[in-house]
Design a protein around this motif. Sequence first.
Motif, PDB file in Angstrom:
ATOM      1  N   SER A 192     -12.481   3.072  -8.435  1.00 19.30           N
ATOM      2  CA  SER A 192     -12.851   1.771  -7.862  1.00 19.30           C
ATOM      3  C   SER A 192     -13.537   0.934  -8.924  1.00 19.30           C
ATOM      4  O   SER A 192     -14.452   1.413  -9.598  1.00 19.30           O
ATOM      5  CB  SER A 192     -13.848   1.963  -6.721  1.00 19.30           C
ATOM      6  OG  SER A 192     -13.220   2.555  -5.637  1.00 19.30           O
ATOM      7  N   THR A 195     -16.189  -1.665  -9.946  1.00 23.17           N
ATOM      8  CA  THR A 195     -17.452  -2.100  -9.337  1.00 23.17           C
ATOM      9  C   THR A 195     -18.175  -3.037 -10.292  1.00 23.17           C
ATOM     10  O   THR A 195     -17.863  -3.088 -11.486  1.00 23.17           O
ATOM     11  CB  THR A 195     -18.375  -0.896  -9.062  1.00 23.17           C
ATOM     12  OG1 THR A 195     -18.677  -0.253 -10.310  1.00 23.17           O
ATOM     13  CG2 THR A 195     -17.746   0.103  -8.111  1.00 23.17           C
ATOM     14  N   ILE A 246     -20.399   1.797  -3.929  1.00 27.60           N
ATOM     15  CA  ILE A 246     -19.638   3.049  -4.053  1.00 27.60           C
ATOM     16  C   ILE A 246     -20.642   4.188  -4.256  1.00 27.60           C
ATOM     17  O   ILE A 246     -21.420   4.172  -5.203  1.00 27.60           O
ATOM     18  CB  ILE A 246     -18.645   2.983  -5.230  1.00 27.60           C
ATOM     19  CG1 ILE A 246     -17.673   1.801  -5.066  1.00 27.60           C
ATOM     20  CG2 ILE A 246     -17.875   4.303  -5.354  1.00 27.60           C
ATOM     21  CD1 ILE A 246     -16.641   1.930  -3.980  1.00 27.60           C
ATOM     22  N   ASN A 295     -16.885   3.717  -0.318  1.00 30.09           N
ATOM     23  CA  ASN A 295     -17.634   2.477  -0.174  1.00 30.09           C
ATOM     24  C   ASN A 295     -18.538   2.573   1.056  1.00 30.09           C
ATOM     25  O   ASN A 295     -18.073   2.852   2.152  1.00 30.09           O
ATOM     26  CB  ASN A 295     -16.643   1.324   0.012  1.00 30.09           C
ATOM     27  CG  ASN A 295     -17.334   0.029   0.347  1.00 30.09           C
ATOM     28  OD1 ASN A 295     -18.082  -0.506  -0.465  1.00 30.09           O
ATOM     29  ND2 ASN A 295     -17.118  -0.476   1.545  1.00 30.09           N
ATOM     30  N   ASN A 348     -18.942  -2.673  -4.778  1.00 29.23           N
ATOM     31  CA  ASN A 348     -17.494  -2.518  -4.733  1.00 29.23           C
ATOM     32  C   ASN A 348     -16.833  -3.889  -4.779  1.00 29.23           C
ATOM     33  O   ASN A 348     -17.143  -4.749  -3.961  1.00 29.23           O
ATOM     34  CB  ASN A 348     -17.187  -1.809  -3.400  1.00 29.23           C
ATOM     35  CG  ASN A 348     -15.733  -1.816  -3.068  1.00 29.23           C
ATOM     36  OD1 ASN A 348     -14.889  -1.732  -3.950  1.00 29.23           O
ATOM     37  ND2 ASN A 348     -15.428  -1.914  -1.788  1.00 29.23           N
ATOM     38  N   ASN A 385     -13.542  -4.150  -4.593  1.00 29.10           N
ATOM     39  CA  ASN A 385     -12.293  -3.957  -3.864  1.00 29.10           C
ATOM     40  C   ASN A 385     -11.027  -4.130  -4.695  1.00 29.10           C
ATOM     41  O   ASN A 385     -10.030  -4.666  -4.215  1.00 29.10           O
ATOM     42  CB  ASN A 385     -12.240  -4.867  -2.640  1.00 29.10           C
ATOM     43  CG  ASN A 385     -12.395  -4.041  -1.390  1.00 29.10           C
ATOM     44  OD1 ASN A 385     -12.370  -2.814  -1.455  1.00 29.10           O
ATOM     45  ND2 ASN A 385     -12.545  -4.700  -0.260  1.00 29.10           N
ATOM     46  N   ILE A 422      -8.787  -1.395  -6.844  1.00 27.74           N
ATOM     47  CA  ILE A 422      -8.792   0.056  -7.036  1.00 27.74           C
ATOM     48  C   ILE A 422      -7.569   0.490  -7.831  1.00 27.74           C
ATOM     49  O   ILE A 422      -6.470  -0.029  -7.634  1.00 27.74           O
ATOM     50  CB  ILE A 422      -8.788   0.777  -5.661  1.00 27.74           C
ATOM     51  CG1 ILE A 422      -9.921   0.241  -4.777  1.00 27.74           C
ATOM     52  CG2 ILE A 422      -8.926   2.286  -5.824  1.00 27.74           C
ATOM     53  CD1 ILE A 422      -9.967   0.826  -3.377  1.00 27.74           C
ATOM     54  N   TYR A 473      -8.744  -0.876   3.105  1.00 27.57           N
ATOM     55  CA  TYR A 473      -8.027  -0.027   2.149  1.00 27.57           C
ATOM     56  C   TYR A 473      -8.950   0.812   1.278  1.00 27.57           C
ATOM     57  O   TYR A 473      -8.568   1.866   0.790  1.00 27.57           O
ATOM     58  CB  TYR A 473      -6.978  -0.791   1.349  1.00 27.57           C
ATOM     59  CG  TYR A 473      -7.421  -1.752   0.286  1.00 27.57           C
ATOM     60  CD1 TYR A 473      -7.452  -3.115   0.529  1.00 27.57           C
ATOM     61  CD2 TYR A 473      -7.743  -1.324  -0.992  1.00 27.57           C
ATOM     62  CE1 TYR A 473      -7.805  -4.020  -0.444  1.00 27.57           C
ATOM     63  CE2 TYR A 473      -8.101  -2.214  -1.983  1.00 27.57           C
ATOM     64  CZ  TYR A 473      -8.130  -3.560  -1.701  1.00 27.57           C
ATOM     65  OH  TYR A 473      -8.471  -4.455  -2.687  1.00 27.57           O
ATOM     66  N   GLN A 474     -10.220   0.384   1.140  1.00 24.00           N
ATOM     67  CA  GLN A 474     -11.137   1.179   0.322  1.00 24.00           C
ATOM     68  C   GLN A 474     -11.582   2.454   1.024  1.00 24.00           C
ATOM     69  O   GLN A 474     -12.270   3.285   0.423  1.00 24.00           O
ATOM     70  CB  GLN A 474     -12.349   0.339  -0.108  1.00 24.00           C
ATOM     71  CG  GLN A 474     -13.245  -0.132   1.020  1.00 24.00           C
ATOM     72  CD  GLN A 474     -12.854  -1.515   1.517  1.00 24.00           C
ATOM     73  OE1 GLN A 474     -11.681  -1.868   1.489  1.00 24.00           O
ATOM     74  NE2 GLN A 474     -13.821  -2.315   1.955  1.00 24.00           N
ATOM     75  N   ASP A 475     -11.176   2.635   2.302  1.00 22.34           N
ATOM     76  CA  ASP A 475     -11.509   3.881   2.999  1.00 22.34           C
ATOM     77  C   ASP A 475     -10.512   4.997   2.675  1.00 22.34           C
ATOM     78  O   ASP A 475     -10.588   6.092   3.242  1.00 22.34           O
ATOM     79  CB  ASP A 475     -11.562   3.643   4.523  1.00 22.34           C
ATOM     80  CG  ASP A 475     -12.922   3.100   4.945  1.00 22.34           C
ATOM     81  OD1 ASP A 475     -13.871   3.220   4.143  1.00 22.34           O
ATOM     82  OD2 ASP A 475     -13.031   2.561   6.054  1.00 22.34           O
ATOM     83  N   TYR A 476      -9.581   4.726   1.796  1.00 25.26           N
ATOM     84  CA  TYR A 476      -8.569   5.723   1.400  1.00 25.26           C
ATOM     85  C   TYR A 476      -9.144   7.099   1.054  1.00 25.26           C
ATOM     86  O   TYR A 476      -8.570   8.119   1.458  1.00 25.26           O
ATOM     87  CB  TYR A 476      -7.756   5.156   0.221  1.00 25.26           C
ATOM     88  CG  TYR A 476      -6.820   6.130  -0.423  1.00 25.26           C
ATOM     89  CD1 TYR A 476      -5.519   6.290   0.043  1.00 25.26           C
ATOM     90  CD2 TYR A 476      -7.228   6.907  -1.515  1.00 25.26           C
ATOM     91  CE1 TYR A 476      -4.651   7.196  -0.550  1.00 25.26           C
ATOM     92  CE2 TYR A 476      -6.380   7.817  -2.117  1.00 25.26           C
ATOM     93  CZ  TYR A 476      -5.088   7.952  -1.628  1.00 25.26           C
ATOM     94  OH  TYR A 476      -4.238   8.859  -2.218  1.00 25.26           O
TER      95      TYR A 476
END
Length: 548
Positions: free
Chosen positions: A271, A273, A285, A298, A324, A326, A328, A372-375
């Motif tokens: 990510s 940052t 993060i 995140n 973050n 966002n 990635i 999408y950052q919860d991937y």
Amino acid sequence: MHTIAELVEFLNKIGQGHLAQNIDKFTEQQQKEFLEQVNKLNTTYPGGLEEYTKRAKVLLKNSADNVNPYEGFVPSVPIGEKVNFSSFEEVAGLESIGREELNHTAFVLVAGGLGERLQYDGIKIGIQFEITTGQTFLNYYLDFIRAFNEKAELAIMTSDDTYTLTMKLLEENNYYGFPKDQITIMKQEKVPAMIDNDAHFTQLPNSLLIETKPHGHGDVHTLLFQHQLPKKWIQQGKKWLVVFQDTNPLVFRALPSVLAISKTKNLEVNSITAPRKPGEAVGAICKLTKGNERLTINVEYNQLGSLLPKEPVDEHGYSVFPGNINSIVFSLQEYDSVLEKTKGLIMEFINPKYADATKTKFKSSSRLECMYQDYPKLLENDNRVGMTQVNRAFCFSTVKNDIKTAGQKFQQNLAPESASSCEQDLYFMNRQILKLVGVHVETSDASDYEFENIKLNLSPQIILKPSLGVTLAEIKNNIKNTQVTITRNSTVVLDGETFKNASDKLEIDGQFNVPANYQSKTKYRTFVGVDSKAAQHLLIRGYDVKRD
Ligand code: UTP
């Protein structure tokens, strides 16, 4: 479902029977459209509407009970590196590694968001984000990606709100010269809106149709899986995937260094940052640990506050947990395997606006959303999930707020995130880049303009086209032995052609290579405030070029 009777039976079964209560009062045509809508919503949502209702009920209960998903987790600093852009040498070493990786990188632009906060009547990627050449965000992104690699592929995630206008922008501009067969347009679908803790769907006024709302940018993973793009890209020899947002032009200058960190640290998820002050309203993060559970993710700033009463800071006063931005970088091979296992279904959340303290009814309808950052929540372990912290001036400035709100933010000492601050930050970054490669640029820390309560430092305005170089070394090589000086009041566009036949000295004082319709008639170009009749891209920044 083919008949109205089947439809009614289905709705009763999934606890949404209220939708058909008055169905007889509507015409046959309206009933048919309702049937079609339910069928479509039922097929586009993975697991169908029954699954959607089931998940919503669980999440709504957790929300009413104030469940903190990270309760009991202890935050620590994730693996990663810092890129400060403090000297040519610091960055050039990284960029030489990352430059090679860019030949094996695919790109995904998430551009399904409406941009309600900006109040711009159109799609955000169509905004002319600087008024030195008047290029749009999309133009800039495509130029960069092509300069990274002629064979690069790009997927754009659109939504019902942005699809048609995105296609129009591309077609009308002949895809800005980007090979058409290297672009894939995907479209996310909306999901039903709900009005109470039983997840009852709402309907549009005087209609049978279910009210729908955007599901969030987390859909990008499901769509990439459904389009089977990661597989295709791996077959083409690609190794990396960069996901970026619709209004942050700065990040492209950070990508070569960030890819180098992905490669050297062998990161599966990296990510990007930027430094953040403790308590700043930006997600951070963090590596979270509870017993054997580990998750690098995140964490929204308010959740972080509940896990950690006082954020530790570094020697400059920044939190050790960077913000973050966002964007990635994923390693494609692992990304593809994870999508195969999970279909890219990201964990959802709900953010209901309750009508009162009983938390039973909502003020306005709510829906499930995903980010999408919860991937990383899809991964079995987080050993290779990390971050790269980049000097904010070289990776992050966005256009999110209407100019009035932006002005208020500026007065409160917060980032305005307006079209004006983004344009200013682009010029600032470009001035710094030229200084790093040895150009003499006259600058000042003082602001030179104020529009809509935002003080700006806009001069000199410098645009560096990707054809001049996508790394510091490329830019330096292009300028070769020409000694360049730029005065504070100048406006300058530099590209791959500028130095082809240049002599040993280039002293710029005034307008240089600026397209005719963005010039002032005077030697120095200046800006003036605009009135309410001005074009939209000018209204959202509050100024235009003074042409006479
Ligand atoms: P933003 O936070 O900028 O949200 O999205 P937004 O919905 O575009 O703007 P507001 O909140 O209405 O003012 C971050 C990124 O995610 C994309 C946006 O296009 C932007 O690039 N996005 C957002 C989607 O692709 N789909 C969505 O459903 C939401």
